[in-house]
Design an enzyme around this catalytic site. Structure first.
Site, PDB file in Angstrom:
ATOM      1  N   HIS A  50       0.827  -1.221   0.000  1.00 46.36           N
ATOM      2  CA  HIS A  50       0.000   0.000   0.000  1.00 46.36           C
ATOM      3  C   HIS A  50       0.855   1.261   0.000  1.00 46.36           C
ATOM      4  O   HIS A  50       0.346   2.343  -0.259  1.00 46.36           O
ATOM      5  CB  HIS A  50      -0.974   0.004   1.189  1.00 46.36           C
ATOM      6  CG  HIS A  50      -0.312  -0.189   2.518  1.00 46.36           C
ATOM      7  ND1 HIS A  50       0.135  -1.425   2.936  1.00 46.36           N
ATOM      8  CD2 HIS A  50      -0.023   0.662   3.518  1.00 46.36           C
ATOM      9  CE1 HIS A  50       0.673  -1.298   4.156  1.00 46.36           C
ATOM     10  NE2 HIS A  50       0.592  -0.051   4.518  1.00 46.36           N
ATOM     11  N   SER A  97      -1.404  -7.804  -0.723  1.00 44.47           N
ATOM     12  CA  SER A  97      -1.901  -8.691   0.317  1.00 44.47           C
ATOM     13  C   SER A  97      -0.720  -8.865   1.260  1.00 44.47           C
ATOM     14  O   SER A  97       0.357  -9.312   0.850  1.00 44.47           O
ATOM     15  CB  SER A  97      -2.349 -10.030  -0.253  1.00 44.47           C
ATOM     16  OG  SER A  97      -2.854 -10.822   0.810  1.00 44.47           O
ATOM     17  N   GLY A 129       2.491  -3.605  10.938  1.00 49.40           N
ATOM     18  CA  GLY A 129       1.178  -4.247  10.989  1.00 49.40           C
ATOM     19  C   GLY A 129       1.214  -5.628  10.368  1.00 49.40           C
ATOM     20  O   GLY A 129       0.730  -6.605  10.951  1.00 49.40           O
ATOM     21  N   LEU A 160       1.379   2.367  13.999  1.00 50.94           N
ATOM     22  CA  LEU A 160      -0.062   2.455  13.753  1.00 50.94           C
ATOM     23  C   LEU A 160      -0.500   1.531  12.630  1.00 50.94           C
ATOM     24  O   LEU A 160       0.095   1.517  11.551  1.00 50.94           O
ATOM     25  CB  LEU A 160      -0.450   3.892  13.411  1.00 50.94           C
ATOM     26  CG  LEU A 160      -0.269   4.912  14.541  1.00 50.94           C
ATOM     27  CD1 LEU A 160      -0.515   6.323  14.028  1.00 50.94           C
ATOM     28  CD2 LEU A 160      -1.228   4.598  15.696  1.00 50.94           C
ATOM     29  N   LYS A 220       4.395   7.234  11.616  1.00 46.81           N
ATOM     30  CA  LYS A 220       3.462   7.327  10.489  1.00 46.81           C
ATOM     31  C   LYS A 220       3.159   8.810  10.271  1.00 46.81           C
ATOM     32  O   LYS A 220       2.877   9.533  11.225  1.00 46.81           O
ATOM     33  CB  LYS A 220       2.179   6.555  10.842  1.00 46.81           C
ATOM     34  CG  LYS A 220       1.403   6.054   9.631  1.00 46.81           C
ATOM     35  CD  LYS A 220       0.519   4.867  10.013  1.00 46.81           C
ATOM     36  CE  LYS A 220      -0.405   4.464   8.889  1.00 46.81           C
ATOM     37  NZ  LYS A 220      -1.103   3.195   9.190  1.00 46.81           N
ATOM     38  N   GLU A 353       3.492 -23.971   4.166  1.00 43.15           N
ATOM     39  CA  GLU A 353       3.121 -23.964   2.758  1.00 43.15           C
ATOM     40  C   GLU A 353       3.027 -22.565   2.164  1.00 43.15           C
ATOM     41  O   GLU A 353       3.231 -22.375   0.967  1.00 43.15           O
ATOM     42  CB  GLU A 353       1.805 -24.710   2.554  1.00 43.15           C
ATOM     43  CG  GLU A 353       1.873 -26.199   2.881  1.00 43.15           C
ATOM     44  CD  GLU A 353       1.811 -26.517   4.377  1.00 43.15           C
ATOM     45  OE1 GLU A 353       1.552 -25.591   5.176  1.00 43.15           O
ATOM     46  OE2 GLU A 353       2.025 -27.685   4.749  1.00 43.15           O
ATOM     47  N   HIS A 403      -2.189 -36.776  -3.326  1.00 41.29           N
ATOM     48  CA  HIS A 403      -3.165 -37.224  -2.332  1.00 41.29           C
ATOM     49  C   HIS A 403      -4.515 -36.540  -2.499  1.00 41.29           C
ATOM     50  O   HIS A 403      -5.104 -36.025  -1.552  1.00 41.29           O
ATOM     51  CB  HIS A 403      -2.620 -37.007  -0.914  1.00 41.29           C
ATOM     52  CG  HIS A 403      -1.506 -37.961  -0.577  1.00 41.29           C
ATOM     53  ND1 HIS A 403      -0.291 -37.907  -1.198  1.00 41.29           N
ATOM     54  CD2 HIS A 403      -1.439 -38.992   0.293  1.00 41.29           C
ATOM     55  CE1 HIS A 403       0.490 -38.861  -0.729  1.00 41.29           C
ATOM     56  NE2 HIS A 403      -0.180 -39.544   0.164  1.00 41.29           N
ATOM     57  N   GLN A 415      -6.791 -34.866   5.107  1.00 41.25           N
ATOM     58  CA  GLN A 415      -5.685 -35.032   4.154  1.00 41.25           C
ATOM     59  C   GLN A 415      -6.161 -35.114   2.695  1.00 41.25           C
ATOM     60  O   GLN A 415      -5.339 -35.196   1.787  1.00 41.25           O
ATOM     61  CB  GLN A 415      -4.888 -36.319   4.459  1.00 41.25           C
ATOM     62  CG  GLN A 415      -4.621 -36.583   5.928  1.00 41.25           C
ATOM     63  CD  GLN A 415      -3.716 -35.544   6.565  1.00 41.25           C
ATOM     64  OE1 GLN A 415      -2.585 -35.371   6.140  1.00 41.25           O
ATOM     65  NE2 GLN A 415      -4.216 -34.840   7.574  1.00 41.25           N
TER      66      GLN A 415
END
Lengths: 607, 607
Positions: A50, A97, A129, A160, A220, A353, A403, A415
């Site tokens: 961001h 993200s 954050g 912040l 900030k 993962e 699997h 699983q």
């Protein structure tokens, strides 16, 4: 150094890192405006995506494009988007993200240290954050395990968050203890002190044997009167305060001497050209024995997961940049076969993962490797957000998930991948391979390796018969008809274990005088809509789709979508419609309605 | 104490924790065989779910069921599955996907400390391999932030993973430094020393103001001759070594005095009965102004995300166990409205979505709360594995995801949920609500709250007109026809922003003499197949589906699936077919082919 923080959204999140960016761009980083993504140049991953405006401002200030272009921020025809993407020639991976940058940076650093063996350094700017994201700590553990001393994480600790102060606020001691415990060299620094930052980055570069975390105490909205260190300014433009803030900032500008540092060494020339060094070498199987031994030495009965290992070694024989990554499941996914053949090209990522996929994406950046990443297909769900961002990142990564479905048997539902096809199908540009035998498996691996992009290959646990001749040619988006007569009543579509169930059903139905055509889609995305329509029409417009997956988003809905704008075609859909349980594979397949008996019933119900 | 470790799969992973389980079950934990899930009793979460056999053995040894039942392990008609699930009356949550237990345990502990205010303790057994999962560290940070001194994490540090030694092996110092840095009281202990374990658990119980981590140094396959601490035994049954191992173990049995400790205090009586304390109170809107201000005080133009906050407060007025959890997006999702009304019922989870969902699942266990969990819909992808396991856990959790689709505008693709419908649709038993106005939004919140299970509500960022009267009744799985004539040519199906685009298109088409029917599905899962078929038939079998989502797994494929076994119905599907970019919402909606102009073209192409 004036960083244009005033023109943008997220001005306060940019202001906290203005000095950090200034030092990185005009003192520390070695790069070239001619080729911002040169393989030998330093990398910068802006994990706190961001703050894109200050990244854009830095490149403009460096001279990559006119400063006036910054006014196009967030416009529909500008690549200066709200969060960075590789549509920009100075961005390796999309961010936005949170918490994903460090894994990707670690993947880049692995390439630099162990494969390119060049001296480029990788910098990753992390917000405080987002340091609550577990993926950051997965990456920290990974980076220290692999002694990535060419990696430098900078934590912009501005106290912040978006909606309230962060959990740790300005408690730098705790950040330092955490980073130290995760194996990093740590440097606590005033993030607004240019000289201290210059020194910190120099110390980081000199540190050997472990990565460095620079823990920068910042504010900030630093330097914005009445806004600095105040809540409720996250993300917001300055509005009518802008003029006043700009005037104030202009009064503080200093002319420091600064220059872009060039990189010295070159990156090795590599090629990503790759193919199987020898064709598949199996024997055609004769009958279906679903639920038999999970793997075997019988060349006519073999699990696709086992053929994955074989095929990866064949690829590795033609290209040393085929790299395998796994999350401590290598003896199940058969990536271990590759490790045994090429121990230096296997990177164990342990049980994490998100980081596994992030590292794979980082390794694939700038065309330096063909990363194959494997774990149980179910556990790729842990990295859905990384894969989603991977698509925006234009990533080159090959995911192989073993699997799948109830056919794994006794281990039970935790699983079993029963939603993986739905997940990977949503990823833009991702091919979803679902090979049904060892021959097609080897070709799926090869086809995935030969293209740039995200690919998923779904492999099965049980051994299944070989149904294709070794010289069969496969194409992405092209199905195969594996059983056919002049008088087919219904088209059966299955994949993996259910293709073999469909063949078994077709055998029994043929004995009863009902011929069925059987189609193997090979890829679930793209789905061979033309092939399906053509064969469905040849079968009176009747289709039975059967899949070892939940009903939503998998093979069934792919076929439903493919026929939805055609008339005269109807479809019955067999899928796993409840949470399954532990039991022998063959029993589960019948119990959940995806076995040959259920297929036979579905065909008969068409009458 | 003989823990029956020999009969099972994963015997070595069970053996490393035999003493820990013995001490927990026969010294430390306070529970009742009459009601293993009594709300006042201690909780045990077996995060390393593959050690299920020893959990089963412990309950059998305690007397809950006959020891002979253990021989039914992994049989298709036994609930003693490969990994634990709440099909068993002593299991709160399913485990087996690693690293998830501590978040769930923390959610339970939050309930005990802050809501039930009872003295039950929560124990969570974590494998060392799975402690590489970032979700563990999200949960650690959360547990210390909320001073969960009723939570005890036990790390079974047996050195060996599935396919090789763990990254940290037996380096207990590093585990201790990490746990300390994350705010835990730490106790390093020999995990095979019963007396030391008894003391450690007592110390944990006496620790105030922070959670405790017991770091137990153990050996995989402890006490198994020739197997203990050896690689390559993960998961494997002992086979022909079983008799020898059993004989050896039997020789070591000691008869310690042991008894089950009862719990003392009671849990407060609570009810989960809930409803809106007053009906929706909006004004019908008159025209569509997509892409206008994101939120508003106009009672006829309101964003569904804003109505979410309003509706949650109304629910909270009728039941104090409505709890809100968010990941530092509360000022965007409008869960902040609830925090303002009921500050004590809001739990900030910071930017850690895996833990956010895990804590919500834990809070909902044993019927102690109605947890509403909110973040951007895109970021629920971070918790897909938790949601997948949540379904197996029979969880009660309400997920509310804001900022769906390209209609969010300038923030760009990283913030746009375009795969969330596909993800939540795969979750067995999950309802997927996609309300299109404030009235239906309030009712979606209420309907979700009133049922046990996983629900997802997709909310939109822009304000949209109110289209339903305040007294409209909504049902799960029942669509609404929002525009209709006696002479409709095509059925338009949209939801959220695209329902309003469909209405706009219908207006314009009606002006041109082409009447269209417009259908609001309200829930995407279950989809109202009967309503869609009936209305499609009344519209010449012609459907246009339009959604602010990728083409796979969302509304379009739900409809395609619903019509796939019917003849005479065809469908055109408008969806976002490439990775979008930043720009104004209205421009993006048209650019990606889901706006009124695209709908009009699709209708006309049917001619």
């Amino acid at each position: 150094m004036y960083m244009h923080v005033n023109i943008c959204l997220h001005p306060t999140s940019c202001a906290s890192m203005a000095e950090i960016m200034s030092v990185l761009f005009f003192d520390t980083m070695r790069y070239s405006l001619k080729e911002p993504r040169h393989p030998a140049s330093d990398r910068l991953v802006l994990s706190k995506g961001h703050s894109a405006p200050i990244l854009y401002a830095a490149w403009a200030e460096a001279g990559l494009f006119p400063v006036s272009d910054l006014l196009n921020l967030r416009k529909i025809d500008s690549d200066l988007e709200g969060h960075p993407t590789p549509r920009l020639n100075f961005v390796d991976v999309a961010t936005g993200s949170l918490g994903q940058g460090l894994s990707v940076a670690a993947g880049m650093a692995v390439i630099g240290k162990y494969f390119d063996k060049t001296d480029f350094r990788t910098y990753c700017l992390i917000g405080d954050g987002e340091s609550a994201e577990g993926s950051i700590w997965e990456a920290m553990a990974f980076a220290s395990h692999y002694k990535l001393d060419n990696l430098c994480a900078i934590f912009d600790i501005n106290r912040l968050g978006q909606s309230e102060p962060t959990s740790l606020q300005h408690n730098l001691d705790i950040y330092e203890a955490r980073a130290k415990a995760f194996g990093f060299e740590t440097i606590v620094v005033d993030g607004h002190d240019v000289a201290a930052l210059v020194e910190a980055f120099a110390k980081a570069s000199a540190t050997k044997g472990r990565p460095t975390a620079i823990l920068a105490k910042t504010y900030k909205g630093k330097g914005f009167p009445d806004i600095e260190d105040k809540d409720n300014w996250h993300g917001k433009p300055l509005g009518d305060k802008a003029d006043y803030v700009i005037k104030h900032l202009e009064g503080q500008l200093k002319n420091l001497s600064a220059a872009i540092q060039p990189f010295s060494s070159a990156a090795p020339e590599i090629s990503l050209k790759v193919s199987l060094n020898e064709p598949p070498s199996y024997k055609l199987g004769d009958k279906v024995t679903t639920g038999s031994t999970p793997f075997t030495c019988d060349k006519s009965q073999i699990a696709t997961r086992q053929a994955y290992g074989t095929s990866l070694v064949k690829l590795g024989n033609t290209n040393p940049r085929v790299l395998a990554f796994d999350g401590d499941t290598k003896n199940s996914t058969f990536s271990e076969t590759y490790k045994k053949a090429f121990p230096d090209r296997y990177i164990e990522c342990f049980i994490a993962e998100q980081n596994l996929v992030g590292v794979g994406i980082g390794a694939g950046c700038r065309g330096r490797a063909i990363p194959f990443v494997s774990t149980f297909a179910a556990f790729f769900s842990r990295a859905f957000d990384q894969l989603r961002m991977g698509a925006i990142s234009q990533a080159n990564i090959k995911c192989v998930g073993s699997h799948c479905g109830v056919s794994i048997g006794e281990d039970g539902p935790s699983q079993m991948a029963l939603e993986d096809l739905a997940m990977f199908r949503t990823i833009p540009g991702c091919n979803v391979f679902y090979p049904s035998d060892a021959v097609s498996m080897e070709r799926a691996t090869e086809l995935a390796a030969q293209r740039k992009g995200i690919d998923f290959i779904r492999t099965s646990r049980p051994a299944t018969p070989v149904i294709y001749a070794n010289d069969t040619v496969f194409e992405i988006g092209k199905s195969k008809v594996v059983r056919k007569s002049d008088n087919d009543k219904v088209l059966l579509i299955g994949a993996g274990i259910t293709l073999h169930e469909a063949l078994k059903a077709a055998d029994q139905l043929a004995d009863q005088g009902v011929n069925c055509r059987v189609l193997d889609p090979f890829t679930i995305k793209p789905i061979d809509a033309a092939g399906i329509l053509e064969n469905a029409k040849a079968c009176n417009g009747k289709i039975v789709v059967v899949e070892d997956h939940y009903p939503e988003g998998g093979l069934g809905e792919a076929v439903a979508g493919a026929i939805s704008n055609s008339t005269g075609i109807t479809m019955k859909h067999l899928a796993v419609r409840e949470i399954p349980r532990s039991g022998p594979p063959a029993d589960l397949i019948e119990k959940y309605g995806i076995g040959s008996n259920s297929i036979i019933s579905a065909v008969k119900s068409f009458a």
